[in-house]
Every structure is written in structure tokens, then in C-alpha cells.
Write a protein that holds these residues in place. Structure first.
Motif, PDB file in Angstrom:
ATOM      1  N   SER A  84     -18.866 -13.900  -6.459  1.00  0.00           N
ATOM      2  CA  SER A  84     -18.768 -14.075  -5.004  1.00  0.00           C
ATOM      3  C   SER A  84     -18.581 -15.542  -4.635  1.00  0.00           C
ATOM      4  O   SER A  84     -18.090 -15.851  -3.552  1.00  0.00           O
ATOM      5  CB  SER A  84     -20.018 -13.521  -4.313  1.00  0.00           C
ATOM      6  OG  SER A  84     -20.224 -12.168  -4.653  1.00  0.00           O
ATOM      7  N   TYR A  85     -18.990 -16.444  -5.518  1.00  0.00           N
ATOM      8  CA  TYR A  85     -18.762 -17.866  -5.285  1.00  0.00           C
ATOM      9  C   TYR A  85     -17.300 -18.248  -5.473  1.00  0.00           C
ATOM     10  O   TYR A  85     -16.861 -19.299  -5.008  1.00  0.00           O
ATOM     11  CB  TYR A  85     -19.620 -18.704  -6.239  1.00  0.00           C
ATOM     12  CG  TYR A  85     -21.099 -18.698  -5.916  1.00  0.00           C
ATOM     13  CD1 TYR A  85     -21.659 -19.718  -5.162  1.00  0.00           C
ATOM     14  CD2 TYR A  85     -21.926 -17.675  -6.366  1.00  0.00           C
ATOM     15  CE1 TYR A  85     -23.022 -19.720  -4.871  1.00  0.00           C
ATOM     16  CE2 TYR A  85     -23.282 -17.662  -6.074  1.00  0.00           C
ATOM     17  CZ  TYR A  85     -23.822 -18.695  -5.327  1.00  0.00           C
ATOM     18  OH  TYR A  85     -25.168 -18.691  -5.031  1.00  0.00           O
ATOM     19  N   LEU A  86     -16.550 -17.379  -6.173  1.00  0.00           N
ATOM     20  CA  LEU A  86     -15.168 -17.699  -6.540  1.00  0.00           C
ATOM     21  C   LEU A  86     -14.149 -16.771  -5.889  1.00  0.00           C
ATOM     22  O   LEU A  86     -12.953 -16.887  -6.165  1.00  0.00           O
ATOM     23  CB  LEU A  86     -15.013 -17.609  -8.065  1.00  0.00           C
ATOM     24  CG  LEU A  86     -16.006 -18.434  -8.889  1.00  0.00           C
ATOM     25  CD1 LEU A  86     -15.822 -18.156 -10.365  1.00  0.00           C
ATOM     26  CD2 LEU A  86     -15.833 -19.917  -8.603  1.00  0.00           C
ATOM     27  N   ALA A  87     -14.613 -15.859  -5.032  1.00  0.00           N
ATOM     28  CA  ALA A  87     -13.710 -14.870  -4.433  1.00  0.00           C
ATOM     29  C   ALA A  87     -14.218 -14.488  -3.054  1.00  0.00           C
ATOM     30  O   ALA A  87     -15.397 -14.668  -2.732  1.00  0.00           O
ATOM     31  CB  ALA A  87     -13.642 -13.621  -5.326  1.00  0.00           C
ATOM     32  N   LEU A  88     -13.329 -13.936  -2.239  1.00  0.00           N
ATOM     33  CA  LEU A  88     -13.748 -13.363  -0.966  1.00  0.00           C
ATOM     34  C   LEU A  88     -14.533 -12.090  -1.249  1.00  0.00           C
ATOM     35  O   LEU A  88     -14.089 -11.232  -2.015  1.00  0.00           O
ATOM     36  CB  LEU A  88     -12.535 -13.040  -0.085  1.00  0.00           C
ATOM     37  CG  LEU A  88     -11.671 -14.229   0.352  1.00  0.00           C
ATOM     38  CD1 LEU A  88     -10.544 -13.749   1.254  1.00  0.00           C
ATOM     39  CD2 LEU A  88     -12.510 -15.288   1.072  1.00  0.00           C
ATOM     40  N   ASP A  89     -15.695 -11.959  -0.657  1.00  0.00           N
ATOM     41  CA  ASP A  89     -16.592 -10.843  -0.952  1.00  0.00           C
ATOM     42  C   ASP A  89     -16.930 -10.107   0.337  1.00  0.00           C
ATOM     43  O   ASP A  89     -17.685 -10.610   1.168  1.00  0.00           O
ATOM     44  CB  ASP A  89     -17.865 -11.372  -1.625  1.00  0.00           C
ATOM     45  CG  ASP A  89     -18.877 -10.279  -1.923  1.00  0.00           C
ATOM     46  OD1 ASP A  89     -18.577  -9.098  -1.674  1.00  0.00           O
ATOM     47  OD2 ASP A  89     -19.975 -10.609  -2.411  1.00  0.00           O
TER      48      ASP A  89
ATOM     49  N   LEU B 230     -18.195  -7.001  -0.054  1.00  0.00           N
ATOM     50  CA  LEU B 230     -18.994  -5.906  -0.595  1.00  0.00           C
ATOM     51  C   LEU B 230     -20.476  -6.041  -0.280  1.00  0.00           C
ATOM     52  O   LEU B 230     -21.179  -5.038  -0.126  1.00  0.00           O
ATOM     53  CB  LEU B 230     -18.836  -5.842  -2.120  1.00  0.00           C
ATOM     54  CG  LEU B 230     -17.427  -5.647  -2.677  1.00  0.00           C
ATOM     55  CD1 LEU B 230     -17.474  -5.674  -4.205  1.00  0.00           C
ATOM     56  CD2 LEU B 230     -16.829  -4.341  -2.180  1.00  0.00           C
ATOM     57  N   HIS B 231     -20.961  -7.270  -0.203  1.00  0.00           N
ATOM     58  CA  HIS B 231     -22.404  -7.491  -0.145  1.00  0.00           C
ATOM     59  C   HIS B 231     -22.830  -8.139   1.167  1.00  0.00           C
ATOM     60  O   HIS B 231     -22.065  -8.871   1.790  1.00  0.00           O
ATOM     61  CB  HIS B 231     -22.833  -8.374  -1.325  1.00  0.00           C
ATOM     62  CG  HIS B 231     -22.489  -7.791  -2.658  1.00  0.00           C
ATOM     63  ND1 HIS B 231     -21.593  -8.376  -3.521  1.00  0.00           N
ATOM     64  CD2 HIS B 231     -22.905  -6.655  -3.255  1.00  0.00           C
ATOM     65  CE1 HIS B 231     -21.487  -7.637  -4.602  1.00  0.00           C
ATOM     66  NE2 HIS B 231     -22.267  -6.583  -4.474  1.00  0.00           N
ATOM     67  N   ARG B 232     -24.065  -7.872   1.543  1.00  0.00           N
ATOM     68  CA  ARG B 232     -24.609  -8.458   2.776  1.00  0.00           C
ATOM     69  C   ARG B 232     -24.929  -9.927   2.609  1.00  0.00           C
ATOM     70  O   ARG B 232     -24.773 -10.718   3.534  1.00  0.00           O
ATOM     71  CB  ARG B 232     -25.866  -7.701   3.194  1.00  0.00           C
ATOM     72  CG  ARG B 232     -25.635  -6.247   3.606  1.00  0.00           C
ATOM     73  CD  ARG B 232     -26.965  -5.590   3.934  1.00  0.00           C
ATOM     74  NE  ARG B 232     -27.872  -5.631   2.787  1.00  0.00           N
ATOM     75  CZ  ARG B 232     -29.188  -5.513   2.866  1.00  0.00           C
ATOM     76  NH1 ARG B 232     -29.766  -5.381   4.048  1.00  0.00           N
ATOM     77  NH2 ARG B 232     -29.930  -5.529   1.791  1.00  0.00           N
TER      78      ARG B 232
ATOM     79  N   SER C  80     -14.832  -4.957  -6.871  1.00  0.00           N
ATOM     80  CA  SER C  80     -16.004  -4.164  -7.250  1.00  0.00           C
ATOM     81  C   SER C  80     -16.887  -4.954  -8.209  1.00  0.00           C
ATOM     82  O   SER C  80     -16.421  -5.855  -8.914  1.00  0.00           O
ATOM     83  CB  SER C  80     -15.587  -2.837  -7.916  1.00  0.00           C
ATOM     84  OG  SER C  80     -14.880  -3.085  -9.120  1.00  0.00           O
ATOM     85  N   VAL C  81     -18.170  -4.600  -8.187  1.00  0.00           N
ATOM     86  CA  VAL C  81     -19.138  -5.097  -9.168  1.00  0.00           C
ATOM     87  C   VAL C  81     -19.960  -3.892  -9.604  1.00  0.00           C
ATOM     88  O   VAL C  81     -20.620  -3.255  -8.772  1.00  0.00           O
ATOM     89  CB  VAL C  81     -20.075  -6.170  -8.588  1.00  0.00           C
ATOM     90  CG1 VAL C  81     -20.982  -6.711  -9.699  1.00  0.00           C
ATOM     91  CG2 VAL C  81     -19.303  -7.300  -7.946  1.00  0.00           C
TER      92      VAL C  81
END
Length: 207
Positions: free
Chosen positions: A124-129, A131-133, A152-153
Motif C-alpha cells: 500500500s506504500y507503493l500503490a494506490l490502495d 481495499l483497506h480502511r 488484492s492481498v
């Protein structure tokens, strides 16, 4: 013999019909027969021998559809550098699929060659995320500069049939984590050290 006590896990990447594939750090166990295997050791199945990311600089921009790596990224000195090279090599819409040990894996810290500990939010530090709050910082000035979107993760738990109770709990935990990002976040925040996750599977899409 030990493998006979484990339920095999089907990797969706093996069903990919994309024309150009790279497997980084493949060792002698390249997963897709049509992939180009890259490894620092000259082993069976390795097509390009040399240190990563150095050897990747010789490959053309936007020349690959899928990059797959399994239990390799935790060994590299610069995770951000390798991910940046993957972004350069992938065509728009291409996928980076990475399987790494989870930080709670009982054996993770035993290996002195491991450089990076991976958790739910690492990519998430390296991509647009979306998925998560929980929002994490990205060290770029503009979102336009982020070259990946997190697709996805997945959290993978031990599938050893030697421990049937743990196996059943692991299957139940995986199912819950697939259904709900809230459960994934709750698991890692509250339960990871009580019921360790063994692997993470990240899938990122090149923007």
C-alpha cells in the motif's frame, strides 16, 4: 516426503495465457513453462542469470504482461527499486504478482538473508490502495506518480495435514480474510502473533 502432508495450493498465475511473462528469483522451480526465468544462480529453468534489479535494466520498457515472484522480494536490498523496475517493464494493465512470507511466519526472522518484513499494508506504500480502511503514506508528491494499483492481498495460512485442527482453522481464517477487508485488518492488528499467517499474495496492476 513432507510435501505429501500438505494440501497443494493452486496458483491462478499458472492459468494465465498472457504472451510475455517474467519470473523473478525463480530458482530451479519456474512455475509457468513459458515464463522467462531470472535468477542470480545458473540453475535449471533460469533463462537470464544475474543480480536483480541489474539484469532488468537490459529489458525494454513496457515489454511484459505479467511478472511473478515467490519468496524472493524479502531478499532484495531495495524493494522500492525492484518494484519501480517492474513498473517500467510492465505494459499498462499488466500485473505484478508477489508471494512473500508474512512477518508473523515463525521462520521469517530465522533467515539472515531476509531484508524486508511484509505485512498487509506493505504494498500500500507503493500503490494506490482502495481495499483497506487504514491509509498509509505514499512518498510521492502526486497520486499520478504512483504506477501501481493494489488489486488484492490474500493471506495464506499453514496447510499442513499433520495438524488437522490448525489446518481447519487456517482454512476458515483464509475464507474470512477473502470476504472482508475489515477482517484482514482486524486479524493483523489483533491476532497475527496468536495464529501466525505464513504467506501473503499481492496482486498489483500497472496503471
Amino acid at each position: 516426503m513432507a510435501s505429501s502432508w500438505r494440501q497443494p495450493r493452486v496458483e491462478p498465475y499458472t492459468r494465465s495465457d498472457d504472451a510475455a511473462r517474467l519470473e523473478l528469483g525463480c530458482g530451479p522451480n519456474k512455475l509457468h513453462p513459458d515464463a522467462i526465468g531470472v535468477d542470480v544462480l545458473d540453475l535449471p529453468g533460469v533463462d537470464i542469470v544475474g543480480p536483480i534489479p541489474d539484469v532488468l535494466t537490459d529489458l525494454d520498457d513496457a515489454s511484459v504482461d505479467v511478472i511473478f515472484t515467490r519468496h524472493f522480494l524479502e531478499h532484495v536490498d531495495s524493494l522500492t527499486g525492484v518494484v519501480a523496475e517492474c513498473a517500467r517493464l510492465l505494459r499498462p494493465g499488466g500485473r505484478l504478482i508477489a508471494i512473500t512470507p508474512h512477518f508473523a511466519n515463525p521462520h521469517f526472522y530465522s533467515d539472515p538473508t531476509h531484508r524486508t518484513a511484509f505485512g498487509l499494508y506493505t504494498m500500500s506504500y507503493l500503490a494506490l490502495d482502495d481495499l483497506h480502511r487504514r491509509a498509509v503514506p505514499r512518498y510521492v508528491e502526486h497520486d499520478e506518480d504512483v504506477r501501481f494499483r493494489l488489486v488484492s492481498v490474500d493471506l495464506h495460512f499453514d496447510r499442513s495435514l499433520r495438524r488437522p485442527v490448525g489446518y481447519l482453522l487456517g482454512r476458515a481464517m483464509e475464507a474470512a480474510c477473502r470476504r472482508s477487508s475489515r477482517w484482514r485488518e482486524f486479524y493483523e492488528y489483533r491476532l497475527a502473533w496468536l495464529f501466525p499467517c505464513h504467506e501473503l499474495r499481492y496482486e498489483l496492476e500497472r496503471r
